[in-house]
Design an enzyme around this catalytic site. Sequence first.
Site, PDB file in Angstrom:
ATOM      1  N   HIS A   1      -2.803   3.092  -4.684  1.00 45.63           N
ATOM      2  CA  HIS A   1      -2.206   2.622  -3.539  1.00 45.63           C
ATOM      3  C   HIS A   1      -0.739   2.090  -3.877  1.00 45.63           C
ATOM      4  CE1 HIS A   1      -5.673   3.167  -0.633  1.00 45.63           C
ATOM      5  NE2 HIS A   1      -6.361   2.728  -1.640  1.00 45.63           N
TER       6      HIS A   1
ATOM      7  N   ASP B   1       0.846  -1.270   0.011  1.00 40.84           N
ATOM      8  CA  ASP B   1      -0.196   0.103  -0.090  1.00 40.84           C
ATOM      9  C   ASP B   1       0.610   1.298   0.123  1.00 40.84           C
ATOM     10  OD1 ASP B   1      -2.066   1.820   0.480  1.00 40.84           O
ATOM     11  OD2 ASP B   1      -3.225   0.119   1.032  1.00 40.84           O
TER      12      ASP B   1
ATOM     13  N   GLU C   1      -9.742   2.568  -5.326  1.00 37.40           N
ATOM     14  CA  GLU C   1      -9.337   4.080  -4.927  1.00 37.40           C
ATOM     15  C   GLU C   1      -8.133   4.436  -5.721  1.00 37.40           C
ATOM     16  OE1 GLU C   1     -10.773   4.403  -0.172  1.00 37.40           O
ATOM     17  OE2 GLU C   1      -8.979   3.690  -0.478  1.00 37.40           O
TER      18      GLU C   1
HETATM   19  C1  ACM Z   1     -11.126  -0.178   0.217  1.00 41.38           C
HETATM   20  O1  ACM Z   1     -11.450  -0.117   1.777  1.00 41.38           O
HETATM   21  N1  ACM Z   1     -10.494   0.866  -0.284  1.00 41.38           N
HETATM   22  C2  ACM Z   1     -11.027  -1.324  -0.080  1.00 41.38           C
END
Ligand code: ACM
Length: 697
Positions: free
Chosen positions: A269, A204, A332
């Site tokens: 991420h 991440d 995201e």
């Molecule tokens: C997430 O909570 N962004 C998968």
Amino acid sequence: MRAILCILTLLCLSACQPTRPVTQAPVPALIPLPVSVTPAAESFTLRDGDAIAAHGAAATEVARRFADLLAQTRGLRLREVDARAAVIEFVVDPTLAVAGAATPQALDEAYELRIDAHKIVLTARTPHGLFDGSMTLWQWLTAQTAKARAIRVPGVRIADYPRFAWRGLMLDSARHFQSPEFVKKFIAEMARHKLDVLHWHLTDDQGWRIQIKKYPELASIGAWRTPASLHGGAPRYGGLYTQDDIRDIVRYAAQRFVAIVPEIEMPGHAQAAIAAYPQFGVTGKRPAVSPDWGVHTYLYNVDDATFSFLEDVLGEVMDLFPGTYIHIGGDEAAKDQWQASAQVQQRMRELGVADANALQGYFTARIGKFLAAHGRRLIGWDEILEGGVPADATVMSWQGEAGGIAAAREGHDVVMAPSPLMYFDHVQSTLHDEPPGRPDVVSLADVYAYEPVPHALDEAQARHVLGAQANLWTEYMDTPQRVEHAAFPRAAALAEVLWSPPTRRDWQGFLARLPEQFARYRLFGIAYADSVFAPRVEALGAGASLRRNSDELRSCNPGGGLPLRLPGPALGGGEAVYRVDIFDPCWIYPQVDLDKLGAVDVVVAERPYNFQLWHDADKVVLRKPAAPGGELLVYRDACKGDALVRVPLAQAANIGGVAQLHVALPSDHGTHDLCFAFGRASVNPLWMIDTVQLQPR
Ligand code: ACM
């Protein structure tokens, strides 16, 4: 008359039934509840030194693991012998028929456990089913948890199989790193719940946690961050699983029939990876491994060199993880960098993709093809649907159920992990001693009531729901104890949701079985949450308490903002938890009798504002301070207009970031809300309120 009838009925219930031996062993508490439990009249006594036999190598391994677990927990050792003489037999029989077991996952894990006066026989169609059954047997033998030379248990016939194949937990090892020993402890506890998928979030923005031999800087740079701090000097934080660690963990999980699904996040991420190898980012600039939580904007590039990098990484990942599924994240992915890059825009024209979402679709398809060529299946968060997704991709629904419903209707397999119910970073109760996390409660009862198959799906679509999982995002779980507290016993409720037939679900029965489960947790030092049984003491009557903590104060934006419970320094040392809306930090003490109020004592603390809010950044409210270093503001009624009082914070900031401020208030009349907020020139530091104590005149 009715009372007499009742008494007669009660008398008859105890007197008219066939007499039972008074020493009947109590029926042990099983979680998850099996499909069918038929008690037998007799009981069985297992003694230290009794013999266990298994047929075939796989069954022998399961039997040995069971015997080890029993020795570890009850101190009672079993002897391994060849069949006949044994009092416990483990048998794999592919022809075993268990009534009701019809789906592939039910057949794969179906087992039958028979305990009579003389013998225990566990039979399953597969070693996986045998392992499941051995966990049931272990629970049957741990109704008490003291060490014993002999264990007496009721006879029983249990026929059992799971409702879903994917019974999962997700562990985020990127935001906080857990030791390999902890990961194994966690897997063992999952297995005792018959949870069989560990989705392992390994990369991440805040850390890259898996050794990739071809790219050593993922370890030397990507695995380490400098944590946010107000005054500098925080030691580097991080950690990495070596390939040897991972092989050991994968082997350990396989022995317990837990499949590990590794997650390598892309295209977003990705900041930790880009910090290590900026050439695979969009801007070419090297960011820091992020100390912040939230949505970041660093994305991978879309040129061939970047795909080669990702394929190299996935190649090593596939060598380490033998399971079918590889999770590629996909959530995201803020597209700002792609949109701002002339190179990426040029590439989009070459590829003929219409927009940034379609470019993510191209990205997913290309990686999906690579995985498929290696016999693996791609799974990703539900955003992968937005740009088009390979037909054989599996979709993990997190933004509620909508993604899962859409995907199942399109014929994709689906794993349900909807926020907020399956987000175990939410607190479990309204008690103030809950750890930091998201403040909207996801209680044990909420999890127990969860139905993984959305009502909107018809029968054929519902068959695409492989199961569900709960996610342990670890932004605020910085210790193993906090992970365990968030996971257990909610994972026990989830296990029953995913294993047991819906008709067997019974909240009161589950609650009654929990104390035994808690005793089993204590055997392994699991820091489970007992909030479901915690007494709640409430002050009764008006004026009973003149002090409120941040959980008891109201936000001035009820239902809005972005509320969190954040760790911060405590007055007197240690850590306190502060409930704060990070868009607009403001707290209401409702309905204060101002005629009687002389002053307020307010405990305030500061911490770094380490949040990346992407497009939500413009929702942050800054109230202008008159003094440098910020001020505590006290308003009458709403949190706007002229403040009643402004108290400079410079003094508080100089004493370790936490202070009690004595605030004299001008004389006033009537009953009004008081609002507490902060004047600050920038988001950093984030000032928070711990308690407000009213001081009568
Ligand atoms: C997430 O909570 N962004 C998968």
